[in-house]
Design an enzyme around this catalytic site. Structure first.
Site, PDB file in Angstrom:
ATOM      1  N   ASP A  27       0.618  -1.209  -0.215  1.00 24.03           N
ATOM      2  CA  ASP A  27      -0.074  -0.189  -0.411  1.00 24.03           C
ATOM      3  C   ASP A  27       0.983   0.810   0.037  1.00 24.03           C
ATOM      4  O   ASP A  27       1.857   1.029   0.397  1.00 24.03           O
ATOM      5  CB  ASP A  27      -1.573  -0.092   1.533  1.00 24.03           C
ATOM      6  N   LYS A  28       0.353   2.280  -0.758  1.00 29.07           N
ATOM      7  CA  LYS A  28       0.422   3.622  -0.922  1.00 29.07           C
ATOM      8  C   LYS A  28       1.104   4.109   0.623  1.00 29.07           C
ATOM      9  O   LYS A  28       1.935   5.204   0.519  1.00 29.07           O
ATOM     10  CB  LYS A  28       0.540   3.685  -2.587  1.00 29.07           C
TER      11      LYS A  28
ATOM     12  N   THR B 145     -15.894  -2.248  -9.499  1.00 35.59           N
ATOM     13  CA  THR B 145     -17.150  -1.349  -8.728  1.00 35.59           C
ATOM     14  C   THR B 145     -18.100  -1.540  -9.756  1.00 35.59           C
ATOM     15  O   THR B 145     -18.010  -1.743 -11.038  1.00 35.59           O
ATOM     16  CB  THR B 145     -16.671   0.117  -8.639  1.00 35.59           C
ATOM     17  N   ASP B 146     -19.860  -1.668  -9.862  1.00 37.41           N
ATOM     18  CA  ASP B 146     -20.828  -1.009 -10.227  1.00 37.41           C
ATOM     19  C   ASP B 146     -20.586  -0.681 -10.860  1.00 37.41           C
ATOM     20  O   ASP B 146     -21.430   0.164 -11.890  1.00 37.41           O
ATOM     21  CB  ASP B 146     -22.023  -1.275  -9.048  1.00 37.41           C
ATOM     22  N   GLU B 147     -20.266   1.201 -10.731  1.00 38.85           N
ATOM     23  CA  GLU B 147     -19.918   2.235 -11.454  1.00 38.85           C
ATOM     24  C   GLU B 147     -19.744   2.280 -12.790  1.00 38.85           C
ATOM     25  O   GLU B 147     -20.562   3.584 -13.638  1.00 38.85           O
ATOM     26  CB  GLU B 147     -18.960   3.483 -10.517  1.00 38.85           C
TER      27      GLU B 147
ATOM     28  N   TYR C 190     -13.110   8.611 -12.613  1.00 38.73           N
ATOM     29  CA  TYR C 190     -12.904   7.558 -11.811  1.00 38.73           C
ATOM     30  C   TYR C 190     -13.385   6.324 -12.761  1.00 38.73           C
ATOM     31  O   TYR C 190     -12.937   4.597 -12.024  1.00 38.73           O
ATOM     32  CB  TYR C 190     -13.829   7.357 -10.233  1.00 38.73           C
ATOM     33  N   SER C 191     -14.605   6.360 -12.429  1.00 31.99           N
ATOM     34  CA  SER C 191     -15.568   4.985 -13.454  1.00 31.99           C
ATOM     35  C   SER C 191     -14.942   4.826 -14.385  1.00 31.99           C
ATOM     36  O   SER C 191     -14.753   3.084 -14.558  1.00 31.99           O
ATOM     37  CB  SER C 191     -17.349   4.540 -12.913  1.00 31.99           C
TER      38      SER C 191
ATOM     39  N   SER D 176     -11.801   4.984 -15.212  1.00 33.68           N
ATOM     40  CA  SER D 176     -10.976   4.525 -14.734  1.00 33.68           C
ATOM     41  C   SER D 176     -10.608   3.085 -14.190  1.00 33.68           C
ATOM     42  O   SER D 176     -10.150   2.389 -14.608  1.00 33.68           O
ATOM     43  CB  SER D 176      -9.106   5.267 -13.916  1.00 33.68           C
ATOM     44  N   LYS D 177     -11.963   2.712 -13.471  1.00 37.48           N
ATOM     45  CA  LYS D 177     -11.881   0.979 -13.174  1.00 37.48           C
ATOM     46  C   LYS D 177     -12.571   0.916 -14.459  1.00 37.48           C
ATOM     47  O   LYS D 177     -12.275  -0.433 -14.254  1.00 37.48           O
ATOM     48  CB  LYS D 177     -12.494   1.308 -12.231  1.00 37.48           C
TER      49      LYS D 177
ATOM     50  N   ASN E  75     -21.486  -0.090  -3.655  1.00 40.98           N
ATOM     51  CA  ASN E  75     -21.353   0.928  -2.528  1.00 40.98           C
ATOM     52  C   ASN E  75     -21.013   0.292  -1.098  1.00 40.98           C
ATOM     53  O   ASN E  75     -22.198   0.098  -0.779  1.00 40.98           O
ATOM     54  CB  ASN E  75     -22.428   2.091  -2.706  1.00 40.98           C
ATOM     55  N   ASN E  76     -19.895   0.434  -0.563  1.00 37.52           N
ATOM     56  CA  ASN E  76     -19.870  -0.333   0.938  1.00 37.52           C
ATOM     57  C   ASN E  76     -19.759   0.505   2.144  1.00 37.52           C
ATOM     58  O   ASN E  76     -20.062   1.450   1.954  1.00 37.52           O
ATOM     59  CB  ASN E  76     -18.412  -0.755   0.266  1.00 37.52           C
TER      60      ASN E  76
ATOM     61  N   ARG F 118     -28.175   4.808  -4.257  1.00 39.95           N
ATOM     62  CA  ARG F 118     -27.088   3.248  -4.701  1.00 39.95           C
ATOM     63  C   ARG F 118     -28.111   2.458  -3.644  1.00 39.95           C
ATOM     64  O   ARG F 118     -28.059   2.011  -2.765  1.00 39.95           O
ATOM     65  CB  ARG F 118     -25.588   4.430  -3.302  1.00 39.95           C
TER      66      ARG F 118
HETATM   67  P1  NAD Z   1      -9.538   3.676  -0.672  1.00 41.93           P
HETATM   68  O1  NAD Z   1      -9.229   4.793  -1.330  1.00 41.93           O
HETATM   69  O2  NAD Z   1     -10.083   3.316   0.757  1.00 41.93           O
HETATM   70  O3  NAD Z   1      -8.486   2.935  -0.443  1.00 41.93           O
HETATM   71  C1  NAD Z   1      -7.686   2.670  -1.285  1.00 41.93           C
HETATM   72  C2  NAD Z   1      -6.589   2.244  -0.888  1.00 41.93           C
HETATM   73  O4  NAD Z   1      -5.245   1.834  -2.167  1.00 41.93           O
HETATM   74  C3  NAD Z   1      -5.489   3.331   0.103  1.00 41.93           C
HETATM   75  O5  NAD Z   1      -5.199   1.918   0.833  1.00 41.93           O
HETATM   76  C4  NAD Z   1      -4.253   3.986  -0.549  1.00 41.93           C
HETATM   77  O6  NAD Z   1      -2.966   4.059   0.353  1.00 41.93           O
HETATM   78  C5  NAD Z   1      -4.085   2.672  -1.494  1.00 41.93           C
HETATM   79  N1  NAD Z   1      -3.294   2.877  -3.139  1.00 41.93           N
HETATM   80  C6  NAD Z   1      -3.712   4.572  -3.245  1.00 41.93           C
HETATM   81  N2  NAD Z   1      -2.644   4.001  -4.284  1.00 41.93           N
HETATM   82  C7  NAD Z   1      -2.099   3.012  -4.701  1.00 41.93           C
HETATM   83  C8  NAD Z   1      -0.576   2.786  -5.604  1.00 41.93           C
HETATM   84  N3  NAD Z   1      -0.414   3.610  -6.335  1.00 41.93           N
HETATM   85  N4  NAD Z   1       0.158   1.569  -4.870  1.00 41.93           N
HETATM   86  C9  NAD Z   1      -0.142   1.234  -3.591  1.00 41.93           C
HETATM   87  N5  NAD Z   1      -1.478   1.795  -3.099  1.00 41.93           N
HETATM   88  C10 NAD Z   1      -2.290   2.830  -3.103  1.00 41.93           C
HETATM   89  O7  NAD Z   1     -10.708   2.531  -1.360  1.00 41.93           O
HETATM   90  P2  NAD Z   1     -11.259   1.405  -0.409  1.00 41.93           P
HETATM   91  O8  NAD Z   1     -12.949   2.075  -0.644  1.00 41.93           O
HETATM   92  O9  NAD Z   1     -11.042   0.214   0.085  1.00 41.93           O
HETATM   93  O10 NAD Z   1     -11.832   0.537  -2.302  1.00 41.93           O
HETATM   94  C11 NAD Z   1     -11.172  -0.283  -2.482  1.00 41.93           C
HETATM   95  C12 NAD Z   1     -11.119  -0.824  -3.837  1.00 41.93           C
HETATM   96  O11 NAD Z   1     -12.930  -1.473  -4.353  1.00 41.93           O
HETATM   97  C13 NAD Z   1     -10.974  -0.157  -5.009  1.00 41.93           C
HETATM   98  O12 NAD Z   1     -10.699  -0.692  -6.219  1.00 41.93           O
HETATM   99  C14 NAD Z   1     -12.908   0.156  -5.284  1.00 41.93           C
HETATM  100  O13 NAD Z   1     -12.467   0.846  -6.449  1.00 41.93           O
HETATM  101  C15 NAD Z   1     -13.528  -0.719  -4.955  1.00 41.93           C
HETATM  102  N6  NAD Z   1     -14.253  -0.244  -4.991  1.00 41.93           N
HETATM  103  C16 NAD Z   1     -15.005   0.207  -3.617  1.00 41.93           C
HETATM  104  C17 NAD Z   1     -16.607   0.033  -3.512  1.00 41.93           C
HETATM  105  C18 NAD Z   1     -16.297   1.316  -2.336  1.00 41.93           C
HETATM  106  O14 NAD Z   1     -17.619   1.983  -2.150  1.00 41.93           O
HETATM  107  N7  NAD Z   1     -15.747   1.844  -1.747  1.00 41.93           N
HETATM  108  C19 NAD Z   1     -17.681  -0.174  -3.785  1.00 41.93           C
HETATM  109  C20 NAD Z   1     -16.972  -0.869  -5.109  1.00 41.93           C
HETATM  110  C21 NAD Z   1     -15.206  -1.561  -5.508  1.00 41.93           C
HETATM  111  P1  TYD Z   2     -20.069   8.468  -2.177  1.00 45.91           P
HETATM  112  O1  TYD Z   2     -19.986   7.995  -1.025  1.00 45.91           O
HETATM  113  O2  TYD Z   2     -19.218   9.286  -2.964  1.00 45.91           O
HETATM  114  O3  TYD Z   2     -20.069   7.034  -2.961  1.00 45.91           O
HETATM  115  P2  TYD Z   2     -20.082   6.917  -5.275  1.00 45.91           P
HETATM  116  O4  TYD Z   2     -20.612   8.543  -5.272  1.00 45.91           O
HETATM  117  O5  TYD Z   2     -19.654   6.511  -5.412  1.00 45.91           O
HETATM  118  O6  TYD Z   2     -21.728   6.214  -5.105  1.00 45.91           O
HETATM  119  O7  TYD Z   2     -21.106   9.323  -2.710  1.00 45.91           O
HETATM  120  C1  TYD Z   2     -22.773   8.014  -2.648  1.00 45.91           C
HETATM  121  C2  TYD Z   2     -24.058   9.479  -2.752  1.00 45.91           C
HETATM  122  O8  TYD Z   2     -24.084  10.215  -2.331  1.00 45.91           O
HETATM  123  C3  TYD Z   2     -23.047   9.973  -3.970  1.00 45.91           C
HETATM  124  O9  TYD Z   2     -25.017   9.677  -4.694  1.00 45.91           O
HETATM  125  C4  TYD Z   2     -23.419  11.136  -3.464  1.00 45.91           C
HETATM  126  C5  TYD Z   2     -23.751  11.556  -2.817  1.00 45.91           C
HETATM  127  N1  TYD Z   2     -22.732  12.727  -1.428  1.00 45.91           N
HETATM  128  C6  TYD Z   2     -23.703  13.722  -0.967  1.00 45.91           C
HETATM  129  O10 TYD Z   2     -24.986  13.484  -1.452  1.00 45.91           O
HETATM  130  N2  TYD Z   2     -23.388  14.161  -0.294  1.00 45.91           N
HETATM  131  C7  TYD Z   2     -21.853  13.880   0.312  1.00 45.91           C
HETATM  132  O11 TYD Z   2     -21.415  14.732   0.910  1.00 45.91           O
HETATM  133  C8  TYD Z   2     -21.360  13.213  -0.475  1.00 45.91           C
HETATM  134  C9  TYD Z   2     -19.698  12.657  -0.026  1.00 45.91           C
HETATM  135  C10 TYD Z   2     -22.316  12.460  -1.127  1.00 45.91           C
END
Ligand code: NAD
Ligand code: TYD
Length: 359
Positions: free
Chosen positions: A31-32, A132-134, A158-159, A161-162, A187-188, A222
């Site tokens: 992890d970075k 992701t679903d996005e 973001y989506s 790039s994914k 969304n988690n 979501r």
């Molecule tokens: P996060 O942003 O909380 O964590 C990302 C981690 O990756 C961090 O610890 C960061 O330091 C590390 N990182 C970033 N760039 C890096 C690099 N260049 N090299 C090494 N480490 C690096 O993200 P998250 O919410 O835990 O998401 C994790 C994965 O799950 C992602 O791939 C995201 O696309 C996917 N995902 C997230 C959600 C969500 O709701 N959070 C839903 C579906 C999928």
């Molecule tokens: P987010 O947690 O950023 O996840 P994602 O955009 O990946 O779904 O946002 C979830 C939803 O909440 C999204 O529709 C945007 C909205 N949102 C707000 O309304 N206010 C906020 O301050 C944030 C961060 C998100």
């Protein structure tokens, strides 16, 4: 052992903690430590010899190659990414660098490593890409949920790039026979989520007496899944997923943002009552540019093929989560550092509330 990327972030740290709680198999965690990565999340395994933490970048080909050669993992589970849509709108460059180039570097290193394996080691090796679903874009109110065959139509940097990284993973399976698996999750929410995302941001702002900034009309939908359920799904796919397949993961739990915020306020009113309801802090602010209206996941394939179903409902998971944030206010304070404050100013300073915009 397994090789995890991004294991100091929200989902990655939940995954590493859950993995080591359930199995003896060691984890190398690369992890970075960007703003989103936090070693405090991993305090529970700090002294655990089964956890090898390496601070480094997935874009560093020499490092990734050396780590694979030294530790000889049986699987790579790739979480590392830039993950926040609003940040991708204000600065897309890092998203292309980490999510696209970083995944490419990892795939190249995995391909070389895989080609050095023989026999049982080769047969059991897996590259699991967490997505992701996005990538599927936005649904209308009556559309059926996304399935694994829904066409990709990403709308944010973001989506996009994914989506690009998912396509690279697909191509490495098709062209080079790399034993890949891809998961696309909704969304988690849960412990250790950085307070820039909707749920932890709202809890932190509510307790700090700040406005609860709802984008647009608050009716964007979501599909919410408790992070522990996402981690159990990733473990199931890693164990028994069919090579080259993608699996949608979701909570069958669609909610509008306003419903989520109301639920959070109501739980906080009960667990941490203030002089008036937290709902009074809700403030409608300018919408996110290109804001996807609705996501919903059809998670029948993973249930049918692998027998996975979420263990938490939204009402059980969200209550646990709010309680976790109440019990870990130090964790929240520690991540709300100088950089975090700069971000809040950048993202929310320009939005203004509906009242301010009307004035
Ligand atoms: P996060 O942003 O909380 O964590 C990302 C981690 O990756 C961090 O610890 C960061 O330091 C590390 N990182 C970033 N760039 C890096 C690099 N260049 N090299 C090494 N480490 C690096 O993200 P998250 O919410 O835990 O998401 C994790 C994965 O799950 C992602 O791939 C995201 O696309 C996917 N995902 C997230 C959600 C969500 O709701 N959070 C839903 C579906 C999928
Ligand atoms: P987010 O947690 O950023 O996840 P994602 O955009 O990946 O779904 O946002 C979830 C939803 O909440 C999204 O529709 C945007 C909205 N949102 C707000 O309304 N206010 C906020 O301050 C944030 C961060 C998100």
């Amino acid at each position: 052992m397994i090789f995890v990327t991004g294991g100091a972030g929200f989902i990655g740290s939940n995954f590493v903690l859950g993995w080591l709680a359930g199995k003896d198999e060691p984890v190398v965690n690369l992890d970075k430590l960007t703003y989103a990565g936090n070693l405090e999340n991993l305090r529970g395994v700090e002294q655990d010899a089964r956890h090898v933490f390496v601070r480094g970048d997935i874009c560093d080909a020499a490092l990734v190659t050396a780590l694979l050669g030294t530790h000889r993992p049986r699987a790579i589970v790739h979480f590392a990414a830039e993950s926040h849509v609003d940040r991708s709108i204000l600065g897309p460059g890092d998203f292309v660098t980490t999510n696209v180039n970083g995944t490419f570097v990892l795939l190249e290193a995995a391909r070389a490593y895989f080609s050095s394996l023989n026999g049982a080691e080769r047969d059991s090796f897996r590259f699991l890409h967490v997505s992701t679903d996005e990538v599927y874009g936005s649904l209308g109110p009556q559309d059926p949920p996304f399935t694994e065959t829904t066409a990709y139509a990403p709308n944010s940097p973001y989506s996009a790039s994914k989506a690009a990284s998912d396509h690279l993973v697909r191509a490495y399976r098709h062209t080079y026979g790399l034993p890949t698996l891809t998961t696309n999750c909704s969304n988690n929410y849960g412990p250790y989520q950085f307070p820039e995302k909707l749920i932890p941001l709202m809890v932190a702002n509510a307790l700090a007496g700040k406005p609860l900034p709802v984008y647009g009309d608050g009716k964007n939908v979501r599909d919410w899944l408790y992070v522990g359920d996402h981690c159990s799904a990733v473990r199931r796919v890693l164990q028994d997923g069919r090579l080259g397949e993608t699996y949608n993961i979701g909570g069958w739990n669609e909610m509008s943002n306003l419903e989520v915020v109301h639920t959070l306020c109501d739980i906080l009113d009960e667990l941490a009552p203030a002089s008036r309801s937290y709902r009074a802090q809700i403030a409608f602010v300018a919408d996110r540019p290109g804001h996807d209206r609705r996501y919903a996941m059809d998670a029948r394939k993973i249930e049918r093929e692998l027998g996975w179903k979420p263990a938490e409902t939204f009402s059980t998971g969200i209550r646990k989560t709010v309680q976790w944030y109440l019990d870990h206010q130090d964790w929240v304070r520690n991540v709300q550092s100088g950089d975090y404050l700069k971000w809040v100013e950048q993202n929310y300073g320009a939005r203004g509330t509906a009242q301010e915009r009307a004035a």
